[in-house]
Design a protein around this motif. Structure first.
Motif, mmCIF file in Angstrom:
data_model
loop_
_atom_site.group_PDB
_atom_site.id
_atom_site.type_symbol
_atom_site.label_atom_id
_atom_site.label_comp_id
_atom_site.label_asym_id
_atom_site.label_seq_id
_atom_site.Cartn_x
_atom_site.Cartn_y
_atom_site.Cartn_z
ATOM 1 N N LEU A 1 3.930 -0.497 -9.359
ATOM 2 C CA LEU A 1 4.991 -0.829 -8.441
ATOM 3 C C LEU A 1 4.762 -1.791 -7.268
ATOM 4 O O LEU A 1 5.792 -2.577 -7.135
ATOM 5 C CB LEU A 1 5.108 0.630 -7.611
ATOM 6 N N PRO A 2 3.679 -2.039 -6.881
ATOM 7 C CA PRO A 2 3.379 -3.137 -5.985
ATOM 8 C C PRO A 2 3.658 -4.664 -6.413
ATOM 9 O O PRO A 2 4.191 -5.505 -6.183
ATOM 10 C CB PRO A 2 2.081 -2.988 -5.422
ATOM 11 N N GLU A 3 3.115 -4.726 -7.691
ATOM 12 C CA GLU A 3 3.567 -5.862 -8.602
ATOM 13 C C GLU A 3 4.865 -6.062 -8.966
ATOM 14 O O GLU A 3 5.369 -7.247 -8.878
ATOM 15 C CB GLU A 3 2.430 -5.905 -9.852
ATOM 16 N N LEU A 4 5.668 -5.059 -9.212
ATOM 17 C CA LEU A 4 7.119 -5.132 -9.459
ATOM 18 C C LEU A 4 7.759 -5.618 -8.185
ATOM 19 O O LEU A 4 8.634 -6.223 -8.214
ATOM 20 C CB LEU A 4 7.525 -3.611 -10.093
ATOM 21 N N MET B 1 0.854 -1.169 -0.187
ATOM 22 C CA MET B 1 0.098 -0.018 0.093
ATOM 23 C C MET B 1 0.918 1.207 0.060
ATOM 24 O O MET B 1 0.368 2.323 -0.477
ATOM 25 C CB MET B 1 -1.013 -0.019 1.213
ATOM 26 N N LEU B 2 2.043 1.295 0.709
ATOM 27 C CA LEU B 2 2.805 2.570 0.776
ATOM 28 C C LEU B 2 3.585 2.495 -0.434
ATOM 29 O O LEU B 2 3.498 3.717 -1.020
ATOM 30 C CB LEU B 2 3.842 2.205 1.812
ATOM 31 N N ILE B 3 4.065 1.504 -1.087
ATOM 32 C CA ILE B 3 4.818 1.716 -2.321
ATOM 33 C C ILE B 3 3.421 2.236 -3.728
ATOM 34 O O ILE B 3 3.903 2.967 -4.345
ATOM 35 C CB ILE B 3 5.242 0.553 -3.096
ATOM 36 N N ALA B 4 2.407 1.596 -3.318
ATOM 37 C CA ALA B 4 1.336 2.034 -4.435
ATOM 38 C C ALA B 4 1.056 3.370 -4.434
ATOM 39 O O ALA B 4 0.703 4.209 -5.490
ATOM 40 C CB ALA B 4 0.023 1.185 -4.254
ATOM 41 N N GLY B 5 1.505 4.416 -3.468
ATOM 42 C CA GLY B 5 0.864 5.709 -3.211
ATOM 43 C C GLY B 5 2.060 6.441 -3.896
ATOM 44 O O GLY B 5 1.599 7.789 -4.257
ATOM 45 N N PHE B 6 3.141 6.066 -4.306
ATOM 46 C CA PHE B 6 3.929 6.863 -5.122
ATOM 47 C C PHE B 6 3.691 7.532 -6.308
ATOM 48 O O PHE B 6 3.919 8.761 -6.375
ATOM 49 C CB PHE B 6 5.416 6.235 -4.989
ATOM 50 N N LEU B 7 3.555 6.677 -7.325
ATOM 51 C CA LEU B 7 3.090 7.218 -8.453
ATOM 52 C C LEU B 7 1.777 8.165 -8.456
ATOM 53 O O LEU B 7 1.893 9.209 -9.331
ATOM 54 C CB LEU B 7 2.856 5.951 -9.593
ATOM 55 N N PRO B 8 0.707 7.648 -7.900
ATOM 56 C CA PRO B 8 -0.447 8.553 -7.948
ATOM 57 C C PRO B 8 -0.224 9.725 -7.320
ATOM 58 O O PRO B 8 -0.606 11.015 -7.648
ATOM 59 C CB PRO B 8 -1.458 7.786 -6.872
ATOM 60 N N GLY B 9 0.693 10.130 -6.121
ATOM 61 C CA GLY B 9 1.263 11.068 -5.585
ATOM 62 C C GLY B 9 1.968 11.855 -6.611
ATOM 63 O O GLY B 9 1.758 13.107 -6.482
ATOM 64 N N SER C 1 -15.964 -8.919 -3.983
ATOM 65 C CA SER C 1 -17.004 -9.676 -4.505
ATOM 66 C C SER C 1 -16.778 -9.336 -6.234
ATOM 67 O O SER C 1 -17.152 -10.334 -6.913
ATOM 68 C CB SER C 1 -18.384 -9.756 -4.115
ATOM 69 N N LEU C 2 -16.615 -7.989 -6.503
ATOM 70 C CA LEU C 2 -16.482 -7.917 -7.787
ATOM 71 C C LEU C 2 -15.227 -7.982 -8.400
ATOM 72 O O LEU C 2 -15.012 -7.946 -9.714
ATOM 73 C CB LEU C 2 -16.905 -6.215 -7.977
ATOM 74 N N GLY C 3 -14.204 -8.648 -7.823
ATOM 75 C CA GLY C 3 -12.913 -8.980 -8.165
ATOM 76 C C GLY C 3 -11.945 -7.819 -8.549
ATOM 77 O O GLY C 3 -10.837 -8.018 -9.225
ATOM 78 N N PHE C 4 -12.008 -6.629 -7.870
ATOM 79 C CA PHE C 4 -11.337 -5.487 -8.264
ATOM 80 C C PHE C 4 -9.883 -5.777 -7.254
ATOM 81 O O PHE C 4 -10.102 -6.343 -5.967
ATOM 82 C CB PHE C 4 -12.001 -4.047 -7.938
ATOM 83 N N ASP C 5 -8.749 -5.077 -7.646
ATOM 84 C CA ASP C 5 -7.580 -5.181 -6.790
ATOM 85 C C ASP C 5 -7.861 -4.271 -5.479
ATOM 86 O O ASP C 5 -8.134 -3.058 -5.634
ATOM 87 C CB ASP C 5 -6.419 -4.557 -7.538
ATOM 88 N N PRO C 6 -7.459 -4.643 -4.293
ATOM 89 C CA PRO C 6 -7.886 -4.042 -3.242
ATOM 90 C C PRO C 6 -6.803 -2.720 -3.110
ATOM 91 O O PRO C 6 -7.292 -1.866 -2.483
ATOM 92 C CB PRO C 6 -7.491 -4.856 -1.805
ATOM 93 N N ILE C 7 -5.518 -2.886 -3.727
ATOM 94 C CA ILE C 7 -4.654 -1.781 -3.553
ATOM 95 C C ILE C 7 -5.315 -0.663 -4.671
ATOM 96 O O ILE C 7 -4.990 0.477 -3.792
ATOM 97 C CB ILE C 7 -3.230 -2.379 -4.086
#
Length: 437
Positions: A431-434, A176-184, A359-365
């Motif tokens: 980034l989280p996937e990487l 979650m922390l890493i995911a915030g970098f590019l959107p920021g 339930s809709l299958g979306f990525d929680p991150i």
């Protein structure tokens, strides 16, 4: 009592209690307790209360929160924000609205040392607003830009709100922390582009600084070494898997403490600055944990009558496009943000919405980043835009309505950014996937 009526009564009770001035955490806890009594009985409630407070707050992930807050507070006393603003002014001060852009860049940089939007807004505001006023900036633009820049504190890692979401949803805190970098980074760019076009038509068009040479700008950038060090210690360690998020928070707080000790200007009254840092950390942490406990009681009530499951089932059976459902869920944060702080919004909405999103299958991150972005809007919209009130306390010459007016430009920019993130989930999850691979 008919269980179907209980949620409506409990929700109404929340608004009644808040209208009477009851703190949010108490309003949530009392409403949840009343709801549990309506569907069960008092003895059942008392039995559950014995364990709810402990099970809610005794979570290892939450230990990161005070560490990140302490790191930001110590960095603030080390005058990291002032150095950042000087560096940013060298690069963009000569452009239309350049000092406002510098405030945004400073907010982004300071956000990398602090997980708090309020701390970011207060730190940057105290440095940037006097300089913009001196240059002849319109008070609405200068104060609105700093208030909006503060929201980067809850998105750019290390972010307390991202950790909060991770704890609520049992998602990886590191990812979650890493995911915030590019959107920021995207939010920073959109804000700066928006300021450029606003300033071209206003008084800030001619209020520019003397253009620095490339050599001077590059040389002065070295003044921002503290931000680079803190960011590498915290996020670099997490991304490379060298340390856990909690260990990274501890290292970051210790590094910020050493920076404060090395800052000679802070030596007079040093002990007072250290004590103030610990006191503000305790105050903020306790506020967050009490909010979690109050929300946990209310969430348990909703789970008891199976509201999240019923909502998820109804949504899945509605045959509406999944993305339309997620968009509708996110829009709920707009009216909530007018009356509640970000933590309260999350603890109320996430336990209800997250099962539906799963339930809709979306990525929680991806959904977490969008949720934090929607919470950002509440920080700069009336009547409870917390960042705006912080800036109003710093800039007493600009009326509160004018600051809200300036911040509304950035609400529009926020929706542009959210639309981009909504349409291109890869920005949030790449980034989280990487990191995983």
């Amino acid at each position: 009592m008919d269980a179907s009526l209980a949620p409506y009564i409990a929700v109404a009770l929340i608004f009644v209690l808040m209208a009477l001035g009851t703190p949010v955490f108490a309003a949530l806890a009392l409403s949840g307790a009343a709801g549990i009594i309506m569907v069960e009985d008092l003895s059942f409630l008392l039995t559950r209360l014995k364990s709810i407070s402990y099970s809610t707050t005794a979570v290892y992930t939450l230990t990161i929160i005070p560490l990140f807050i302490l790191m930001g507070s110590l960095a603030q006393h080390a005058e990291v924000g002032k150095k950042l603003f000087d560096v940013a002014s060298r690069w963009v001060g000569h452009l239309p609205g350049g000092l406002a852009m510098a405030a945004i860049l400073t907010s982004a940089g300071f956000a990398a040392t602090s997980g708090s939007s309020v701390a970011t807004a207060a730190t940057v505001g105290s440095v940037a607003i006097p300089e913009m006023k001196k240059a002849g900036y319109d008070g609405s633009l200068s104060a609105g830009a700093v208030a909006a820049g503060g929201v980067l504190g809850v998105l750019i890692p290390p972010s307390v709100l991202l950790i909060f979401y991770a704890a609520l949803t049992e998602t990886s805190a590191g990812k979650m922390l890493i995911a915030g970098f590019l959107p920021g980074l995207l939010t920073t760019i959109v804000f700066m582009i928006g300021i450029y076009f606003i300033a071209r038509r206003g008084k800030a068009r001619g209020a520019v600084s003397k253009r620095a040479t490339w050599g001077t700008a590059v040389r002065d950038t070295s003044k921002a070494w503290q931000v680079a060090v803190l960011f590498l210690v915290v996020m670099g360690g997490i991304y490379l898997g060298i340390v856990t998020p909690t260990e990274a928070g501890a290292l970051g707080a210790f590094a910020a403490f050493l920076m404060l000790l090395a800052h000679r200007a802070a030596w007079p009254g040093l002990m007072g600055r250290i004590v103030d840092s610990f006191r503000s950390t305790i105050d903020t942490t306790v506020m967050i944990l009490f909010t979690m406990i109050g929300a946990a009681v209310f969430s348990y009530f909703l789970t008891l009558i199976q509201v999240p499951n019923q909502l998820a089932q109804a949504v899945v059976q509605s045959e509406l496009p999944p993305y339309l459902i997620v968009a509708a869920l996110l829009l709920v944060f707009v009216p909530m943000g007018m009356f509640l702080d970000a933590f309260s919004m999350m603890v109320i909405a996430i336990p209800i919405m997250f099962p539906t999103v799963q339930s809709l299958g979306f990525d929680p991150i991806w959904f977490g980043i969008l949720t934090v972005k929607m919470c950002e809007i509440g920080l700069i919209t009336p009547p409870v835009g917390l960042n705006v009130y912080v800036i109003a306390g710093i800039d007493r010459q600009t009326p509160l309505p004018e600051i809200f007016k300036g911040a509304l430009w950035f609400v529009g920019m926020e929706f542009i950014t959210i639309t981009i993130l909504f349409a291109f989930p890869v920005i949030s999850i790449w980034l989280p996937e990487l990191m995983s691979s």
